[in-house]
Design a protein around this motif. Structure first.
Motif, mmCIF file in Angstrom:
data_model
loop_
_atom_site.group_PDB
_atom_site.id
_atom_site.type_symbol
_atom_site.label_atom_id
_atom_site.label_comp_id
_atom_site.label_asym_id
_atom_site.label_seq_id
_atom_site.Cartn_x
_atom_site.Cartn_y
_atom_site.Cartn_z
ATOM 1 N N VAL A 1 1.511 7.194 -6.657
ATOM 2 C CA VAL A 1 0.615 8.008 -6.620
ATOM 3 C C VAL A 1 0.937 9.581 -6.229
ATOM 4 N N GLU A 2 1.692 9.637 -5.243
ATOM 5 C CA GLU A 2 2.229 11.218 -4.889
ATOM 6 C C GLU A 2 3.463 11.715 -5.899
ATOM 7 N N LEU B 1 -8.623 5.200 -5.583
ATOM 8 C CA LEU B 1 -8.040 4.901 -4.186
ATOM 9 C C LEU B 1 -8.629 5.894 -3.071
ATOM 10 N N THR C 1 -3.465 15.952 -4.824
ATOM 11 C CA THR C 1 -3.037 14.181 -4.878
ATOM 12 C C THR C 1 -4.105 13.530 -4.373
ATOM 13 N N GLU C 2 -4.870 14.146 -3.527
ATOM 14 C CA GLU C 2 -6.227 13.430 -2.960
ATOM 15 C C GLU C 2 -7.251 13.338 -4.094
ATOM 16 N N GLY D 1 -5.904 10.418 -6.242
ATOM 17 C CA GLY D 1 -6.142 9.534 -5.703
ATOM 18 C C GLY D 1 -7.398 8.801 -5.943
ATOM 19 N N LYS E 1 1.011 4.343 -2.653
ATOM 20 C CA LYS E 1 0.964 5.722 -2.167
ATOM 21 C C LYS E 1 2.041 6.543 -2.867
ATOM 22 N N ALA F 1 1.131 12.463 -8.908
ATOM 23 C CA ALA F 1 0.547 13.671 -8.936
ATOM 24 C C ALA F 1 1.321 15.081 -8.591
ATOM 25 N N HIS G 1 0.911 -1.413 0.075
ATOM 26 C CA HIS G 1 0.000 0.026 0.105
ATOM 27 C C HIS G 1 0.679 1.006 0.029
ATOM 28 N N PRO H 1 -8.889 7.768 0.183
ATOM 29 C CA PRO H 1 -8.207 8.199 1.074
ATOM 30 C C PRO H 1 -8.247 7.302 2.305
#
Lengths: 31, 82
Positions: B10-11, B78, B69-70, B73, B7, B14, B3, B80
């Motif tokens: 993705v960060e 995904l 980023t949120e 996601g 993360k 982003a 995970h 949060p």
């Protein structure tokens, strides 16, 4: 309520991120 | 991948996309920055505004990397962490 503020539909968001991803990959050619 | 690995990826992604929007590297994206993208992305100005309002969680008119980023996601499906 389609006129409700702040309720961007997921299609527009998906289009936005997909377009950004395409643009990014065009601007950054892989080695 | 764990995970945490996902993360991190993705960060990173982003952040790259955020920098496409934040061309002046201010650390945030304004509505003006967003409207600038109308020439580069196949979206209408009102759609870009819609996206901005949707990502701007606290509605302060500035889109931070965290908010971006949120949203990214969420786009990837995904959820949060609670």
């Amino acid at each position: 309520d389609p006129g409700k503020p702040g309720s961007a539909n997921e299609g527009v968001l998906a289009n936005f991120f997909n377009s950004l991803l395409s643009k990014k990959s065009v601007n950054s050619p892989s080695p | 991948p764990s995970h945490d690995d996902i993360k991190t990826i993705v960060e990173q992604k982003a952040r790259e996309l955020f920098m496409v929007c934040d061309v002046e590297e201010k650390g945030f994206v304004s509505k003006r920055d967003m409207q600038r993208l109308v020439d580069e992305l196949p979206l209408m100005p009102d759609q870009l505004e819609e996206v901005f309002d949707s990502l701007d969680d606290d509605k302060n008119g500035y889109l931070t990397l965290e908010e971006f980023t949120e949203g990214f996601g969420g786009f990837l499906g995904l959820n949060p962490a609670p």
